[in-house]
Write an enzyme that holds these catalytic residues in place. Structure first.
Site, mmCIF file in Angstrom:
data_model
loop_
_atom_site.group_PDB
_atom_site.id
_atom_site.type_symbol
_atom_site.label_atom_id
_atom_site.label_comp_id
_atom_site.label_asym_id
_atom_site.label_seq_id
_atom_site.Cartn_x
_atom_site.Cartn_y
_atom_site.Cartn_z
ATOM 1 N N SER A 101 39.056 49.457 42.956
ATOM 2 C CA SER A 101 37.987 48.455 43.035
ATOM 3 C C SER A 101 38.191 47.404 44.110
ATOM 4 C CB SER A 101 37.815 47.770 41.673
ATOM 5 O OG SER A 101 37.090 48.603 40.788
ATOM 6 N N LYS A 104 35.313 46.717 46.491
ATOM 7 C CA LYS A 104 34.229 45.758 46.297
ATOM 8 C C LYS A 104 34.339 44.571 47.253
ATOM 9 C CE LYS A 104 33.407 46.964 41.438
ATOM 10 N NZ LYS A 104 34.436 47.989 41.235
ATOM 11 N N SER A 294 34.249 43.021 38.273
ATOM 12 C CA SER A 294 34.435 44.349 38.873
ATOM 13 C C SER A 294 33.336 45.301 38.425
ATOM 14 C CB SER A 294 35.820 44.920 38.526
ATOM 15 O OG SER A 294 36.216 45.883 39.479
#
Length: 461
Positions: A101, A104, A294
């Site tokens: 993640s 992102k 997230s």
């Protein structure tokens, strides 16, 4: 007479000589008295550009013993001085890794640059192709709420109940009564609704769902539920919820709603008469929510909307291309990158710790000040977002409240990229990525947290 005069004089005399002086009040205790001087200003001092830059060998001496994999796998990492870009620690920092993640962060930068921090997405209701038809048109807001719009919230900033009430008012003004049919236009996105790079099991577990340009609760059944199954057609689910609100709002206006919701056979014309409109929270607010929690679905939508803003299709491939293009324009080399999605769920992503450190550096201290809007989205160690339950043991407690970083976790991947102000007042950016790790090994997360804590406490001279 004398006997009577004396008492009378005692009664009359106060009128001439005034009341008896009051007794002196006791002195107020010290804690109740006004301060003689103001206390010193509390809080963090501004960053000092003349603060000493850590010595690379001293930084390595702190980090090398901590970045040890628990049960297999390896860690790479890179630390930079944010102001000068000087590399203070480099362990395979240019090697491509699966970043989870941390992807992102790249999407946040792309969205802030392509769309702008203050941009909002509009969900509109337009007149349908036939009489007594209305079309709910998705404009990229997937954080819609079922109730009234709430300007103080990001999730639910725009509400379907408010949109329905405005629609009824517009229909009344046009003289519309009787049964109204609701259609939905989700044509802003195209291509596969599910990225073929995502594992089927991850989709079934609710890590993601088919992508549409309108959804409630970031494609969740409820704003308070963040795990488990998701609606598999968020556009129709949202349109059905809107139809229910329209039915309720139209009850006293002679308006009913036909059963069932259908997709439009062709997109509504851009110049179609707008009956009602609700706007989302700003891109800046959505980026912060995405980073804090997230949110995979929101990340993918922001990627597609970045592509649309650049005049490209709202598709998976266009989203990854838009992210790559924005990073390139920012001056971050992208030739070695491999982008399979923009949320980090795909195992096909390949990005280096150096590239992530440069992205964090651009956010914290780069020349494009639009990116500062992402700073509030970094989870704070021990306090907020995906770091709220970390940094609680003796080995990491010194980093609580000081480390600000985006987390990343997959089955055999863990990552942490962010920034700290060290003990000397120097702003440092960092990225640590572990690949090939033993699934579930607790020591890997601790290794990254201890490394970031060491940076926060570092004088390193």
């Amino acid at each position: 007479m004398v006997a009577l005069a004396v008492p009378a004089a005692l009664v009359v005399a106060p009128g001439f000589i005034g009341p008896e002086a009051p007794a002196a009040r006791p002195a107020a205790p010290a804690w109740q008295q006004a301060p003689a001087t103001l206390s010193a200003r509390q809080g963090l001092s501004p960053l000092n550009e003349s603060a000493p830059v850590p010595v690379p060998s001293a930084v390595a001496a702190q980090l090398e013993p901590l970045l040890k994999a628990d049960g297999g796998g390896t860690f790479t990492g890179l630390v930079q001085d944010a102001l000068t870009g000087q590399i203070l620690f480099d362990r395979g920092g240019s090697d491509n890794r699966i970043p989870a993640s941390n992807m992102k962060l790249l999407t946040a930068v792309a969205a802030l640059r392509a769309l702008g921090p203050e941009h909002r997405f509009s969900t509109t209701v337009v007149a349908g192709p036939s009489a007594n038809q209305v079309v709910l048109r998705g404009g990229g807001d997937v954080l819609l709420g079922a109730g009234q719009s709430d300007p103080d919230q990001v999730m639910g900033h725009a509400g379907l109940a408010s949109l329905a009430a405005s629609t009824v008012a517009a229909l009344q003004e046009k003289g519309t009564t009787g049964e109204v049919t609701v259609l939905v236009d989700d044509s802003l996105f195209n291509g596969p609704a599910l990225n073929p790079a995502w594992e089927k099991g991850d989709v079934e577990a609710g890590e993601l769902a088919p992508l549409y340009p309108l959804a409630m609760n970031s494609a969740r059944f409820s704003a308070g539920v963040t795990t488990g199954p998701r609606p598999q057609d968020s556009a129709l689910t949202t349109a059905e919820a809107f139809a229910a609100q329209l039915e309720a709002a139209g009850a006293t206006a002679g308006i009913t709603v036909a059963d069932g919701v259908q997709r439009v056979t062709s997109p509504a014309a851009p110049q179609a008469s707008i009956l009602a409109e609700e706007q989302s929270a700003t891109v800046s607010q959505q980026v912060d929510l995405m980073l804090q929690t997230s949110d995979n679905y929101l990340a993918e939508v922001l990627g597609r909307m970045s592509a649309v803003a650049a005049g490209q299709p709202g598709s998976n491939d266009a989203a990854t291309a838009a992210v790559r293009a924005q990073l390139g324009e920012l001056g971050i080399p992208t030739d070695s990158m491999q982008l399979a999605d923009v949320c980090g769920l795909a195992l096909g992503n390949q990005v280096s710790a150096r590239q992530f450190a440069e992205v964090v550096r651009a956010i914290t201290s780069g020349t494009d000040t639009r990116l500062r809007a992402a700073l509030a989205g970094f989870p704070v160690a021990g306090l907020t977002g995906t770091l709220d339950a970390r940094y609680g043991d003796d080995s990491t407690a010194r980093g609580a409240g000081l480390v600000r970083a985006k987390t990343g976790t997959l089955n055999s991947v863990i990552a942490l990229s962010g920034y700290v102000v060290d003990a000397d007042g120097r702003l440092l950016v960092f990225s640590f990525i572990g690949n090939g790790l033993a699934p579930g090994a607790a020591g890997n997360k601790e290794a990254l947290d201890r490394a970031a804590t060491a940076l926060a406490a570092c004088g390193c001279r």
